[in-house]
Design a protein around this motif. Structure first.
Motif, PDB file in Angstrom:
ATOM      1  N   GLY A 177      14.811  26.820  -9.716  1.00  0.00           N
ATOM      2  CA  GLY A 177      15.336  25.907  -8.709  1.00  0.00           C
ATOM      3  C   GLY A 177      16.828  25.905  -8.552  1.00  0.00           C
ATOM      4  O   GLY A 177      17.537  26.832  -8.949  1.00  0.00           O
ATOM      5  N   ALA A 178      17.314  24.786  -7.954  1.00  0.00           N
ATOM      6  CA  ALA A 178      18.702  24.698  -7.524  1.00  0.00           C
ATOM      7  C   ALA A 178      19.691  24.779  -8.675  1.00  0.00           C
ATOM      8  O   ALA A 178      20.834  25.206  -8.492  1.00  0.00           O
ATOM      9  N   ASP A 179      19.283  24.347  -9.867  1.00  0.00           N
ATOM     10  CA  ASP A 179      20.202  24.369 -11.005  1.00  0.00           C
ATOM     11  C   ASP A 179      20.207  25.714 -11.715  1.00  0.00           C
ATOM     12  O   ASP A 179      20.760  25.846 -12.814  1.00  0.00           O
ATOM     13  N   GLY A 180      19.594  26.719 -11.105  1.00  0.00           N
ATOM     14  CA  GLY A 180      19.591  28.065 -11.675  1.00  0.00           C
ATOM     15  C   GLY A 180      18.230  28.459 -12.210  1.00  0.00           C
ATOM     16  O   GLY A 180      17.355  27.613 -12.426  1.00  0.00           O
ATOM     17  N   ASN A 181      18.066  29.751 -12.424  1.00  0.00           N
ATOM     18  CA  ASN A 181      16.811  30.291 -12.947  1.00  0.00           C
ATOM     19  C   ASN A 181      17.050  30.878 -14.336  1.00  0.00           C
ATOM     20  O   ASN A 181      18.120  31.413 -14.616  1.00  0.00           O
ATOM     21  N   ARG A 182      16.036  30.781 -15.184  1.00  0.00           N
ATOM     22  CA  ARG A 182      16.146  31.364 -16.519  1.00  0.00           C
ATOM     23  C   ARG A 182      14.792  31.872 -16.965  1.00  0.00           C
ATOM     24  O   ARG A 182      13.777  31.181 -16.816  1.00  0.00           O
ATOM     25  N   LEU A 183      14.782  33.070 -17.516  1.00  0.00           N
ATOM     26  CA  LEU A 183      13.583  33.694 -18.063  1.00  0.00           C
ATOM     27  C   LEU A 183      13.703  33.721 -19.579  1.00  0.00           C
ATOM     28  O   LEU A 183      14.582  34.403 -20.127  1.00  0.00           O
ATOM     29  N   PRO A 184      12.865  32.992 -20.312  1.00  0.00           N
ATOM     30  CA  PRO A 184      12.947  33.018 -21.782  1.00  0.00           C
ATOM     31  C   PRO A 184      12.571  34.397 -22.313  1.00  0.00           C
ATOM     32  O   PRO A 184      11.778  35.121 -21.699  1.00  0.00           O
ATOM     33  N   ASP A 185      13.102  34.751 -23.486  1.00  0.00           N
ATOM     34  CA  ASP A 185      12.732  36.039 -24.061  1.00  0.00           C
ATOM     35  C   ASP A 185      11.430  35.899 -24.851  1.00  0.00           C
ATOM     36  O   ASP A 185      10.933  34.797 -25.103  1.00  0.00           O
ATOM     37  N   ALA A 186      10.874  37.028 -25.247  1.00  0.00           N
ATOM     38  CA  ALA A 186       9.568  37.050 -25.906  1.00  0.00           C
ATOM     39  C   ALA A 186       9.570  36.281 -27.219  1.00  0.00           C
ATOM     40  O   ALA A 186       8.601  35.585 -27.544  1.00  0.00           O
ATOM     41  N   ALA A 187      10.660  36.364 -27.985  1.00  0.00           N
ATOM     42  CA  ALA A 187      10.723  35.666 -29.269  1.00  0.00           C
ATOM     43  C   ALA A 187      10.712  34.156 -29.063  1.00  0.00           C
ATOM     44  O   ALA A 187      10.057  33.414 -29.807  1.00  0.00           O
ATOM     45  N   LEU A 196       9.373  32.506 -26.498  1.00  0.00           N
ATOM     46  CA  LEU A 196       8.031  32.104 -26.084  1.00  0.00           C
ATOM     47  C   LEU A 196       7.061  32.106 -27.270  1.00  0.00           C
ATOM     48  O   LEU A 196       6.189  31.236 -27.372  1.00  0.00           O
ATOM     49  N   ALA A 197       7.216  33.058 -28.151  1.00  0.00           N
ATOM     50  CA  ALA A 197       6.336  33.124 -29.326  1.00  0.00           C
ATOM     51  C   ALA A 197       6.513  31.897 -30.210  1.00  0.00           C
ATOM     52  O   ALA A 197       5.540  31.333 -30.725  1.00  0.00           O
ATOM     53  N   ARG A 198       7.759  31.460 -30.411  1.00  0.00           N
ATOM     54  CA  ARG A 198       8.001  30.258 -31.219  1.00  0.00           C
ATOM     55  C   ARG A 198       7.399  29.015 -30.553  1.00  0.00           C
ATOM     56  O   ARG A 198       6.806  28.168 -31.216  1.00  0.00           O
ATOM     57  N   GLU A 199       7.548  28.946 -29.255  1.00  0.00           N
ATOM     58  CA  GLU A 199       7.082  27.755 -28.537  1.00  0.00           C
ATOM     59  C   GLU A 199       5.570  27.716 -28.396  1.00  0.00           C
ATOM     60  O   GLU A 199       4.978  26.626 -28.339  1.00  0.00           O
ATOM     61  N   ARG A 200       4.924  28.870 -28.373  1.00  0.00           N
ATOM     62  CA  ARG A 200       3.456  28.895 -28.236  1.00  0.00           C
ATOM     63  C   ARG A 200       2.767  28.146 -29.373  1.00  0.00           C
ATOM     64  O   ARG A 200       1.688  27.564 -29.187  1.00  0.00           O
ATOM     65  N   ALA A 201       3.379  28.137 -30.534  1.00  0.00           N
ATOM     66  CA  ALA A 201       2.787  27.432 -31.682  1.00  0.00           C
ATOM     67  C   ALA A 201       2.734  25.923 -31.469  1.00  0.00           C
ATOM     68  O   ALA A 201       2.021  25.213 -32.184  1.00  0.00           O
ATOM     69  N   LEU A 202       3.490  25.434 -30.499  1.00  0.00           N
ATOM     70  CA  LEU A 202       3.545  23.999 -30.234  1.00  0.00           C
ATOM     71  C   LEU A 202       2.691  23.590 -29.035  1.00  0.00           C
ATOM     72  O   LEU A 202       2.720  22.427 -28.626  1.00  0.00           O
ATOM     73  N   VAL A 203       1.934  24.524 -28.491  1.00  0.00           N
ATOM     74  CA  VAL A 203       1.122  24.248 -27.299  1.00  0.00           C
ATOM     75  C   VAL A 203      -0.338  24.135 -27.713  1.00  0.00           C
ATOM     76  O   VAL A 203      -0.972  25.127 -28.076  1.00  0.00           O
ATOM     77  N   ASP A 204      -0.859  22.920 -27.670  1.00  0.00           N
ATOM     78  CA  ASP A 204      -2.263  22.683 -28.017  1.00  0.00           C
ATOM     79  C   ASP A 204      -2.615  21.259 -27.606  1.00  0.00           C
ATOM     80  O   ASP A 204      -2.201  20.294 -28.255  1.00  0.00           O
ATOM     81  N   TYR A 205      -3.362  21.126 -26.524  1.00  0.00           N
ATOM     82  CA  TYR A 205      -3.706  19.795 -26.014  1.00  0.00           C
ATOM     83  C   TYR A 205      -4.475  18.965 -27.040  1.00  0.00           C
ATOM     84  O   TYR A 205      -4.454  17.726 -26.989  1.00  0.00           O
ATOM     85  N   ARG A 206      -5.135  19.614 -27.996  1.00  0.00           N
ATOM     86  CA  ARG A 206      -5.892  18.880 -29.015  1.00  0.00           C
ATOM     87  C   ARG A 206      -4.986  18.162 -30.004  1.00  0.00           C
ATOM     88  O   ARG A 206      -5.455  17.334 -30.811  1.00  0.00           O
ATOM     89  N   GLN A 207      -3.696  18.457 -29.964  1.00  0.00           N
ATOM     90  CA  GLN A 207      -2.734  17.793 -30.841  1.00  0.00           C
ATOM     91  C   GLN A 207      -2.069  16.577 -30.189  1.00  0.00           C
ATOM     92  O   GLN A 207      -1.109  16.035 -30.734  1.00  0.00           O
ATOM     93  N   VAL A 208      -2.579  16.185 -29.026  1.00  0.00           N
ATOM     94  CA  VAL A 208      -2.147  14.932 -28.406  1.00  0.00           C
ATOM     95  C   VAL A 208      -3.140  13.863 -28.831  1.00  0.00           C
ATOM     96  O   VAL A 208      -4.287  13.846 -28.397  1.00  0.00           O
ATOM     97  N   MET A 209      -2.727  12.989 -29.715  1.00  0.00           N
ATOM     98  CA  MET A 209      -3.615  11.998 -30.312  1.00  0.00           C
ATOM     99  C   MET A 209      -3.537  10.693 -29.528  1.00  0.00           C
ATOM    100  O   MET A 209      -2.443  10.139 -29.345  1.00  0.00           O
ATOM    101  N   LEU A 210      -4.691  10.194 -29.076  1.00  0.00           N
ATOM    102  CA  LEU A 210      -4.739   8.989 -28.260  1.00  0.00           C
ATOM    103  C   LEU A 210      -5.579   7.914 -28.947  1.00  0.00           C
ATOM    104  O   LEU A 210      -6.675   8.195 -29.431  1.00  0.00           O
ATOM    105  N   ASP A 211      -5.054   6.703 -28.979  1.00  0.00           N
ATOM    106  CA  ASP A 211      -5.787   5.547 -29.492  1.00  0.00           C
ATOM    107  C   ASP A 211      -5.765   4.501 -28.375  1.00  0.00           C
ATOM    108  O   ASP A 211      -4.839   3.691 -28.270  1.00  0.00           O
ATOM    109  N   ALA A 212      -6.787   4.556 -27.495  1.00  0.00           N
ATOM    110  CA  ALA A 212      -6.809   3.673 -26.332  1.00  0.00           C
ATOM    111  C   ALA A 212      -6.905   2.206 -26.743  1.00  0.00           C
ATOM    112  O   ALA A 212      -6.356   1.326 -26.069  1.00  0.00           O
ATOM    113  N   ARG A 213      -7.601   1.928 -27.828  1.00  0.00           N
ATOM    114  CA  ARG A 213      -7.765   0.540 -28.265  1.00  0.00           C
ATOM    115  C   ARG A 213      -6.414  -0.066 -28.628  1.00  0.00           C
ATOM    116  O   ARG A 213      -6.111  -1.209 -28.267  1.00  0.00           O
ATOM    117  N   ARG A 214      -5.597   0.697 -29.323  1.00  0.00           N
ATOM    118  CA  ARG A 214      -4.264   0.213 -29.697  1.00  0.00           C
ATOM    119  C   ARG A 214      -3.226   0.454 -28.596  1.00  0.00           C
ATOM    120  O   ARG A 214      -2.114  -0.079 -28.678  1.00  0.00           O
TER     121      ARG A 214
END
Length: 358
Positions: free
Chosen positions: A154-164, A166-184
């Motif tokens: 977008g308007a503030d510029g474009n950036r393409l992350p490098d492979a390393a 993305l590899a570090r960040e992929r370890a933090l992507v997992d929807y099952r690690q979003v813990m929800l307690d609706a009662r609380r």
């Protein structure tokens, strides 16, 4: 946040870019239609411009332009309702934005891996919806793609992350690690460094919240358009609302027109936020499995009777592809779809009946 959608006593009324009525409305609506050529949908309201019961307003919100068109006999009521509707949408955007340090999403980021955070019911509902779509799509939709924070479009510029990176960040992507307690009323990101991006799941509920404000103020005929996602209630001058569907392969061109009443038209595409680097085109719809732009369809348009029926499905289909239609949407009552890719188009039988030539 890119999603990326009445005076009570004396509320704080947000600045509205314009509320147009009668003579001024024509100039504002025609100019608006021309100034947003990359939206997945377009409004057709010109026949109503001379009608003094029709009011139009727009403002910048949710990372896009949001338009409201309301038909009501009392112009002052319509103006007040629109102002409060925008105020409510702004409140929810501030609650769920990943860019605001005072948002509850930012609070979740700061507490990631440490402790749960109490969240508002509106945010809990969005997080629960995201969990359901993620499970149904087998991870093709995943709000924890916010961990891929190195991309810029977008308007503030474009950036393409490098492979390393993305590899570090992929370890933090997992929807099952979003813990929800609706009662609380609590949510937690299980691992430090996890981040959320609610762009594909929060915009429609926020637009719907604005529509519900209009409904509570006695307005029965209204349309809310937020960056190609359209909610239509009732009719315009006794006729169904007409919504143009843009061609993702040539966004200045319309594939056809949908006539809808009391319906949601949700569009996802890869052409609004993109750039070319090294001869390759990169867009903002990321595949959670790789951190790279999805290689599936170029655009998806869905029509349904409610927001809940389609919320998040467009982004999921952009990653999973048309082959996932039956599993994701094909068995849902009243949901019709159009999927456009480089190799052609796929259209559900119901959408084929709905879509008309422009």
């Amino acid at each position: 946040m890119r999603f990326k959608t009445l005076l009570l006593t004396q509320p704080s009324i947000p600045h509205i870019d314009h509320i147009d009525h009668v003579d001024h409305r024509r100039r504002a609506i025609v100019r608006g239609a021309a100034s947003v050529p990359l939206l997945a949908t377009a409004m057709f309201v010109r026949p109503a411009l001379a009608d003094p019961t029709v009011t139009h307003a727009s403002r910048r919100l949710l990372g896009t332009r949001v338009d409201m068109v309301v038909q009501g006999d009392r112009h002052g009521v319509a103006q007040a309702a629109i102002a409060v509707a925008f105020a409510e949408m702004m409140r929810l955007e501030q609650l769920m934005s990943r860019y605001r340090p005072d948002s509850q999403v930012s609070a979740l980021h700061r507490a990631a891996g440490r402790h749960p955070v109490r969240v508002a019911p509106e945010l809990m509902t969005v997080l629960q919806a995201a969990a359901a779509v993620s499970a149904r799509s087998r991870g093709a939709f995943d709000i924890t793609v916010g961990a891929f924070a190195g991309w810029r479009f977008g308007a503030d510029g474009n950036r393409l992350p490098d492979a390393a990176e993305l590899a570090r960040e992929r370890a933090l992507v997992d929807y099952r690690q979003v813990m929800l307690d609706a009662r609380r009323g609590e949510a937690m990101l299980a691992r430090a460094g996890m981040r959320l991006d609610l762009g594909g799941i929060a915009k429609l509920p926020i637009l719907d919240a604005g529509m519900q404000v209009l409904r509570r103020h006695g307005l029965a005929n209204a349309m809310v358009n937020g960056g190609g996602d359209v909610l239509a209630m009732g009719k315009l001058q006794g006729r169904d609302w007409r919504i143009g569907v843009r061609d993702p392969l040539a966004p200045a061109r319309l594939l056809g027109v949908l006539q809808v009443s009391d319906a949601v038209v949700a569009s996802s595409g890869d052409y609004e936020r993109c750039f070319v680097a090294g001869g390759r085109r990169y867009h903002h719809v990321l595949d959670p499995a790789t951190g790279l732009p999805s290689a599936g369809p170029r655009g998806v348009t869905l029509v349904a009777p409610t927001v809940a029926a389609v919320n998040g499905l467009g982004a999921a289909l952009m990653v999973a592809g048309q082959s996932a239609w039956d599993r994701l949407a094909g068995r849902l009552a009243g949901v019709d779809g159009l999927v456009v890719g480089d190799r052609g188009r796929w259209i559900s039988p119901g959408m084929a009946q709905r879509l008309r030539r422009a």
